[in-house]
Design a protein around this motif. Structure first.
Motif, PDB file in Angstrom:
ATOM      1  N   GLU A   1       0.786  -1.288   0.038  1.00  0.00           N
ATOM      2  CA  GLU A   1      -0.049   0.179  -0.103  1.00  0.00           C
ATOM      3  C   GLU A   1       0.791   1.238   0.048  1.00  0.00           C
ATOM      4  O   GLU A   1       2.115   1.289   0.603  1.00  0.00           O
TER       5      GLU A   1
ATOM      6  N   ALA B   1      -1.238   8.542   2.771  1.00  0.00           N
ATOM      7  CA  ALA B   1      -2.296   7.757   3.205  1.00  0.00           C
ATOM      8  C   ALA B   1      -3.030   8.017   4.527  1.00  0.00           C
ATOM      9  O   ALA B   1      -2.480   8.796   5.267  1.00  0.00           O
ATOM     10  N   ASP B   2      -4.209   8.100   4.769  1.00  0.00           N
ATOM     11  CA  ASP B   2      -5.213   8.599   5.682  1.00  0.00           C
ATOM     12  C   ASP B   2      -4.604   8.207   6.810  1.00  0.00           C
ATOM     13  O   ASP B   2      -5.080   8.776   8.118  1.00  0.00           O
ATOM     14  N   SER B   3      -4.163   7.010   6.894  1.00  0.00           N
ATOM     15  CA  SER B   3      -3.646   6.162   8.291  1.00  0.00           C
ATOM     16  C   SER B   3      -2.469   6.928   8.809  1.00  0.00           C
ATOM     17  O   SER B   3      -2.228   6.461   9.961  1.00  0.00           O
ATOM     18  N   VAL B   4      -1.919   7.549   7.969  1.00  0.00           N
ATOM     19  CA  VAL B   4      -0.598   8.141   8.834  1.00  0.00           C
ATOM     20  C   VAL B   4      -0.520   9.639   8.552  1.00  0.00           C
ATOM     21  O   VAL B   4       0.549  10.245   9.095  1.00  0.00           O
TER      22      VAL B   4
ATOM     23  N   LYS C   1       2.252   2.973  15.614  1.00  0.00           N
ATOM     24  CA  LYS C   1       1.579   2.321  16.247  1.00  0.00           C
ATOM     25  C   LYS C   1       1.854   0.799  15.834  1.00  0.00           C
ATOM     26  O   LYS C   1       2.549   0.562  14.622  1.00  0.00           O
TER      27      LYS C   1
ATOM     28  N   GLU D   1       0.111  -1.360  14.257  1.00  0.00           N
ATOM     29  CA  GLU D   1      -0.337  -1.348  12.856  1.00  0.00           C
ATOM     30  C   GLU D   1       0.459  -0.974  11.859  1.00  0.00           C
ATOM     31  O   GLU D   1       0.211  -1.075  10.559  1.00  0.00           O
ATOM     32  N   ASP D   2       1.562   0.123  12.147  1.00  0.00           N
ATOM     33  CA  ASP D   2       2.305   0.294  11.039  1.00  0.00           C
ATOM     34  C   ASP D   2       3.565  -0.769  10.912  1.00  0.00           C
ATOM     35  O   ASP D   2       4.289  -0.378  10.028  1.00  0.00           O
TER      36      ASP D   2
END
Length: 116
Positions: free
Chosen positions: A46, A60-63, A86, A88-89
């Motif tokens: 991704e 990306a929105d997650s970062v 996190k 999840e990273d």
């Protein structure tokens, strides 16, 4: 032949920081875009962040708000500053460069592990 050398991965506790670097060499052509991707087991690679030669960035929105991409055009190097990491990273992070000829090249990947 473009060569990419990545560095900066490692193990860090949640909330910590890491800085990834990716240095490009061996190209006779300019570099248009530089980017970071990541892949976790069982998932597709991704996009994390990208930056154009003019400095325009995309995340990306997650970062967003935690990661910052930057580049040093004189050194043909792209950086990824990762803060407030996190679990999840956790992933293998890959550098990607796109030359002005549209030729693209991937780095070898560097492991980032975030413990909870």
């Amino acid at each position: 032949q473009v060569q990419l050398v990545e560095s900066g991965g490692g193990l860090v506790q949640a909330g910590g920081s890491l800085r990834l670097s990716c240095a490009a060499s061996g190209s006779s052509f300019g570099i248009a875009a530089m980017a970071w991707y990541r892949r976790t087991p069982g998932k597709q690679r991704e996009s994390v962040a990208s930056i154009t030669s003019g400095g325009s960035t995309n995340y990306a929105d997650s970062v967003k708000g935690r990661f910052t991409i930057s580049r040093d055009n004189a050194k043909n190097t792209v950086y990824l500053q990762m803060n407030n990491l996190k679990p999840e990273d956790t992933a293998v992070y890959y550098c990607h460069v796109t030359l002005v000829t549209s030729y693209g090249r991937w780095g070898q990947g560097t492991q980032v592990t975030v413990s909870s």
